[in-house]
Design an enzyme around this catalytic site. Structure first.
Site, short mmCIF file in Angstrom:
data_model
loop_
_atom_site.label_atom_id
_atom_site.label_comp_id
_atom_site.label_asym_id
_atom_site.label_seq_id
_atom_site.Cartn_x
_atom_site.Cartn_y
_atom_site.Cartn_z
CG ASP A 1 -2.43 -0.56 0.51
OD1 ASP A 1 -2.42 0.17 0.18
OD2 ASP A 1 -2.44 -1.32 1.74
CG HIS B 1 0.69 1.50 -9.41
ND1 HIS B 1 0.60 1.09 -7.67
CD2 HIS B 1 -0.13 1.95 -9.62
CE1 HIS B 1 -0.43 1.09 -7.79
NE2 HIS B 1 -1.50 2.10 -9.03
CG LEU C 1 11.28 -16.26 -0.34
CD1 LEU C 1 10.96 -15.67 0.51
CD2 LEU C 1 11.45 -14.93 -1.03
C1 FPP Z 1 -1.35 -0.79 -3.59
O1 FPP Z 1 -1.45 1.44 -4.01
C2 FPP Z 1 -1.06 -1.07 -4.74
C3 FPP Z 1 -1.43 -1.87 -6.06
C4 FPP Z 1 -2.90 -1.76 -5.82
C5 FPP Z 1 -1.40 -2.46 -6.70
C6 FPP Z 1 0.25 -3.14 -6.23
C7 FPP Z 1 0.59 -4.06 -8.25
C8 FPP Z 1 1.87 -3.50 -8.62
C9 FPP Z 1 2.56 -2.56 -7.98
C10 FPP Z 1 1.93 -4.63 -10.16
C11 FPP Z 1 3.09 -5.30 -9.36
C12 FPP Z 1 3.47 -6.71 -8.43
C13 FPP Z 1 4.37 -6.86 -7.91
C14 FPP Z 1 4.03 -8.77 -7.34
C15 FPP Z 1 5.35 -7.71 -8.76
P1 FPP Z 1 -2.49 1.92 -3.86
O2 FPP Z 1 -2.32 1.44 -5.55
O3 FPP Z 1 -3.38 1.11 -2.53
O4 FPP Z 1 -1.43 3.33 -3.37
P2 FPP Z 1 -2.64 4.23 -2.20
O5 FPP Z 1 -3.34 3.29 -1.08
O6 FPP Z 1 -1.23 5.32 -2.41
O7 FPP Z 1 -3.54 4.56 -3.51
#
Ligand code: FPP
Length: 220
Positions: free
Chosen positions: A2, A19, A113
């Site tokens: 997050d 991201h 892992l």
């Molecule tokens: C949460 O931050 C993050 C996500 C919902 C997406 C995470 C997934 C990726 C980055 C894709 C690649 C994944 C891997 C494992 C390599 P948010 O967007 O909710 O951020 P915020 O809470 O600040 O709005």
């Protein structure tokens, strides 16, 4: 994972850059996990509720996931990392499904892992699906159908919710919440969280191990 969006917004960047930085953070944490004493690492990459996000963000996330699996698989093989993706597959694009299958096949014997990546994942749906597939329902049967129990659950970005993540498996998980945004979460933060976990007393509903009773001490 997050905080990607807020990490980017705080720097005046579009969310996608957050991201991308989140993917780099995932690489660093996967690399650091074995030395931190972590044998199983589950990353919550995309929840079944994340389909509610704008289509462009969903598409970008799916692309990042596919590219991560395509580029990291050789390194995972070298490093003994077994990759497994949990969650629904029927709504994922063909490229991502192929990348998942390739990564899982190529890394199947990794034993340093076990990296689990939750994609289109809902804990409640996974409990329902596992229960429906069992010939006879019992706590043990469900536990082994669902997956390993969680010892430590870390949530970044200042949120203090479980958000439908590993609900059954986290029955006795120790929770660590940090305000650190995921792109800034590094190996030192992981080590600190593991240290905090090790300092906690896990009683599983029992009472603390008693000190020797006074009467016993008198007998010395
Ligand atoms: C949460 O931050 C993050 C996500 C919902 C997406 C995470 C997934 C990726 C980055 C894709 C690649 C994944 C891997 C494992 C390599 P948010 O967007 O909710 O951020 P915020 O809470 O600040 O709005």
């Amino acid at each position: 994972m997050d905080g990607n969006g807020r990490w980017a917004a705080g720097r005046g960047f579009p969310r996608l850059l957050g991201h991308r930085a989140g993917v780099q953070a995932a690489r660093r944490i996967v690399e650091a996990a074995p030395a931190a004493g972590v044998g199983i690492l589950t990353l919550f990459a995309f929840s079944s509720d994340n389909w509610r996000r704008p289509a462009a963000e969903v598409e970008a996330l799916m692309g990042l996931l596919a590219r991560y699996l395509e580029t990291e698989t050789p390194r995972c093989v070298e490093e003994g990392v077994r990759v497994q993706v949990i969650g629904r597959r029927d709504r994922l694009a063909g490229r991502l499904c192929a990348a998942i299958l390739d990564a899982e096949k190529a890394t199947a014997t990794g034993s340093r892992l076990w990296l689990r990546i939750a994609v289109d994942y809902s804990a409640r749906d996974s409990i329902l699906a596992a229960a429906a597939a069992l010939p006879e329902l019992s706590r043990d049967a469900l536990a082994s159908a669902i997956g390993p129990a969680v010892d430590l659950l870390i949530r970044t970005g200042g949120e203090r919710r479980l958000s439908d993540f590993l609900l059954w498996e986290s029955a006795y998980a120790e929770l660590v919440f940090t305000r650190t945004m995921w792109p800034d979460f590094g190996p030192a933060d992981l080590t600190a969280a593991v240290r905090e976990f090790r300092g906690r007393e896990r009683r599983y509903g029992a009472i603390p191990t008693p000190p020797r009773l006074r009467t016993e001490a008198w007998l010395d």
